[in-house]
Design an enzyme around this catalytic site. Structure first.
Site, PDB file in Angstrom:
ATOM      1  N   ASP A  63       0.879  -1.171   0.000  1.00  0.00           N
ATOM      2  CA  ASP A  63       0.000   0.000   0.000  1.00  0.00           C
ATOM      3  C   ASP A  63       0.908   1.210   0.000  1.00  0.00           C
ATOM      4  O   ASP A  63       1.934   1.218   0.685  1.00  0.00           O
ATOM      5  CB  ASP A  63      -0.920   0.018   1.226  1.00  0.00           C
ATOM      6  CG  ASP A  63      -2.009   1.082   1.063  1.00  0.00           C
ATOM      7  OD1 ASP A  63      -2.529   1.236  -0.059  1.00  0.00           O
ATOM      8  OD2 ASP A  63      -2.327   1.782   2.046  1.00  0.00           O
ATOM      9  N   PHE A  89       3.445   7.340 -13.192  1.00  0.00           N
ATOM     10  CA  PHE A  89       1.989   7.386 -13.075  1.00  0.00           C
ATOM     11  C   PHE A  89       1.639   8.248 -11.867  1.00  0.00           C
ATOM     12  O   PHE A  89       2.526   8.751 -11.161  1.00  0.00           O
ATOM     13  CB  PHE A  89       1.412   5.966 -12.925  1.00  0.00           C
ATOM     14  CG  PHE A  89       1.719   5.319 -11.598  1.00  0.00           C
ATOM     15  CD1 PHE A  89       2.963   4.764 -11.344  1.00  0.00           C
ATOM     16  CD2 PHE A  89       0.774   5.294 -10.576  1.00  0.00           C
ATOM     17  CE1 PHE A  89       3.253   4.183 -10.118  1.00  0.00           C
ATOM     18  CE2 PHE A  89       1.049   4.716  -9.336  1.00  0.00           C
ATOM     19  CZ  PHE A  89       2.296   4.156  -9.111  1.00  0.00           C
TER      20      PHE A  89
HETATM   21  P1  ITT Z   1      -3.030  -1.647  -6.664  1.00  0.00           P
HETATM   22  O1  ITT Z   1      -3.819  -2.337  -7.738  1.00  0.00           O
HETATM   23  O2  ITT Z   1      -1.689  -2.285  -6.516  1.00  0.00           O
HETATM   24  O3  ITT Z   1      -3.758  -1.517  -5.333  1.00  0.00           O
HETATM   25  P2  ITT Z   1      -3.199   1.310  -6.731  1.00  0.00           P
HETATM   26  O4  ITT Z   1      -3.323   2.193  -7.925  1.00  0.00           O
HETATM   27  O5  ITT Z   1      -4.328   1.296  -5.734  1.00  0.00           O
HETATM   28  O6  ITT Z   1      -2.748  -0.162  -7.217  1.00  0.00           O
HETATM   29  P3  ITT Z   1      -1.376   2.055  -4.588  1.00  0.00           P
HETATM   30  O7  ITT Z   1      -2.373   1.642  -3.567  1.00  0.00           O
HETATM   31  O8  ITT Z   1      -0.017   1.467  -4.511  1.00  0.00           O
HETATM   32  O9  ITT Z   1      -1.891   1.790  -6.069  1.00  0.00           O
HETATM   33  O10 ITT Z   1      -1.185   3.626  -4.587  1.00  0.00           O
HETATM   34  C1  ITT Z   1      -2.147   4.535  -4.125  1.00  0.00           C
HETATM   35  C2  ITT Z   1      -2.066   5.823  -4.886  1.00  0.00           C
HETATM   36  O11 ITT Z   1      -0.899   6.556  -4.455  1.00  0.00           O
HETATM   37  C3  ITT Z   1      -1.916   5.647  -6.403  1.00  0.00           C
HETATM   38  O12 ITT Z   1      -3.146   5.561  -7.047  1.00  0.00           O
HETATM   39  C4  ITT Z   1      -1.181   6.931  -6.774  1.00  0.00           C
HETATM   40  O13 ITT Z   1      -2.125   7.984  -6.904  1.00  0.00           O
HETATM   41  C5  ITT Z   1      -0.301   7.206  -5.544  1.00  0.00           C
HETATM   42  N1  ITT Z   1       1.047   6.643  -5.745  1.00  0.00           N
HETATM   43  C6  ITT Z   1       1.579   5.545  -5.137  1.00  0.00           C
HETATM   44  N2  ITT Z   1       2.813   5.295  -5.594  1.00  0.00           N
HETATM   45  C7  ITT Z   1       3.065   6.241  -6.525  1.00  0.00           C
HETATM   46  C8  ITT Z   1       4.166   6.496  -7.371  1.00  0.00           C
HETATM   47  O14 ITT Z   1       5.246   5.727  -7.381  1.00  0.00           O
HETATM   48  N3  ITT Z   1       4.090   7.532  -8.193  1.00  0.00           N
HETATM   49  C9  ITT Z   1       2.991   8.314  -8.237  1.00  0.00           C
HETATM   50  N4  ITT Z   1       1.902   8.141  -7.497  1.00  0.00           N
HETATM   51  C10 ITT Z   1       1.925   7.098  -6.631  1.00  0.00           C
END
Ligand code: ITT
Length: 191
Positions: free
Chosen positions: A69, A149
Site C-alpha cells: 500500500d 503514473f
Molecule cells: P493496486 O492495484 O496495486 O492496489 P493502486 O493504484 O491502488 O494499485 P497504490 O495503492 O499502490 O496503487 O497507490 C495509491 C495511490 O498513491 C496511487 O493511485 C497513486 O495515486 C499514488 N502513488 C503511489 N505510488 C506512486 C508512485 O510511485 N508515483 C505516483 N503516485 C503514486
C-alpha cells in the site's frame, strides 16, 4: 518458498518484483486468482492496508502472499492525501489539479512531501513481516515529465527533476516501492 502471490493487478509492479527476486521464486498476481476480487482497503495506515490485503490473499490461496500500500504525504496538508491518495479525486489529472490548487499559496520552502510504501508478506500460517520505503521530495507548481503514473509529474526530487522525468529503472532505484521491494527480497529468498 517457490510460489508467491503478489496482491496487485498492476503489471508494472509485478515485473519490478519478479526482476528483483530472480528465477527462484515464481511470482503470480491477482490476475491468476480472479475469484478473489477487489479487497477493500479499510485501514487508516499503509501498514494496516498492506496487511489486510496480504492476509486476505494468503487465506484465499493457501500460498505465501505479498501486498503493498502506498501514497503521498504532503507536510503542508498534515500528511494528506496519505492512505487516501488513490481516492483523493477520480483520475490522475484531477488528483494533480486538486493537489496543486490546495497548495496554491504555499511557498517552496513549505512544499515538502514524501511517497511511502508499506509491503507486507504473509505466510500460509498467517505470520507477517513488513518492510517500508520512503522517497523524499517536494510538490512542484506545474506537471512535468511523461513517465511513471499518479502524482509523479508534480513530485520533485532534491535535484529538481520530477519522478515522471526519470526512466522506469531510474525511478525504481530510488522510489519508495523499489526500496521496500529490495528490503523484502532477503525475506522472500531465504524461506
Ligand atoms: P493496486 O492495484 O496495486 O492496489 P493502486 O493504484 O491502488 O494499485 P497504490 O495503492 O499502490 O496503487 O497507490 C495509491 C495511490 O498513491 C496511487 O493511485 C497513486 O495515486 C499514488 N502513488 C503511489 N505510488 C506512486 C508512485 O510511485 N508515483 C505516483 N503516485 C503514486
Amino acid at each position: 518458498m517457490k510460489d508467491l502471490v503478489f496482491a496487485t493487478s498492476n503489471k508494472g509492479k509485478l515485473v519490478e518484483l519478479q526482476g528483483l527476486v530472480g528465477a527462484g521464486v515464481h511470482v503470480r498476481s491477482l490476475k491468476d486468482f480472479p475469484e478473489i476480487g477487489e479487497i477493500p482497503e479499510t485501514a487508516d495506515t499503509f501498514e494496516g492496508n498492506s496487511e489486510l490485503k496480504a492476509r486476505a490473499v494468503a487465506t484465499a490461496t493457501g500460498l505465501w502472499a505479498l501486498a503493498d500500500d502506498s501514497g503521498l504525504m504532503v507536510d503542508a496538508l498534515d500528511g494528506r492525501p496519505g492512505v487516501y491518495s488513490a481516492r483523493y479525486a477520480p483520475t490522475d489529472s484531477e488528483r494533480i489539479t486538486k493537489l496543486l490548487s490546495e497548495l496554491v499559496n504555499v511557498p517552496d520552502a513549505k512544499r515538502s512531501a514524501r511517497f511511502v510504501c508499506s509491503l507486507c508478506l504473509c505466510s500460509p500460517a498467517g505470520d507477517v513481516v513488513f518492510t517500508r520505503g520512503t522517497c523524499e521530495g517536494r510538490i512542484g507548481h506545474v506537471a512535468r515529465g511523461a513517465h511513471g503514473f499518479g502524482y509523479d509529474p508534480i513530485f520533485e526530487l532534491p535535484d529538481g527533476r520530477t519522478l515522471a522525468e526519470l526512466t522506469h529503472d531510474q525511478k525504481s532505484g530510488l522510489s519508495h516501492r523499489g526500496q521496500a521491494f529490495r528490503l523484502m527480497v532477503p525475506e522472500l529468498t531465504r524461506r
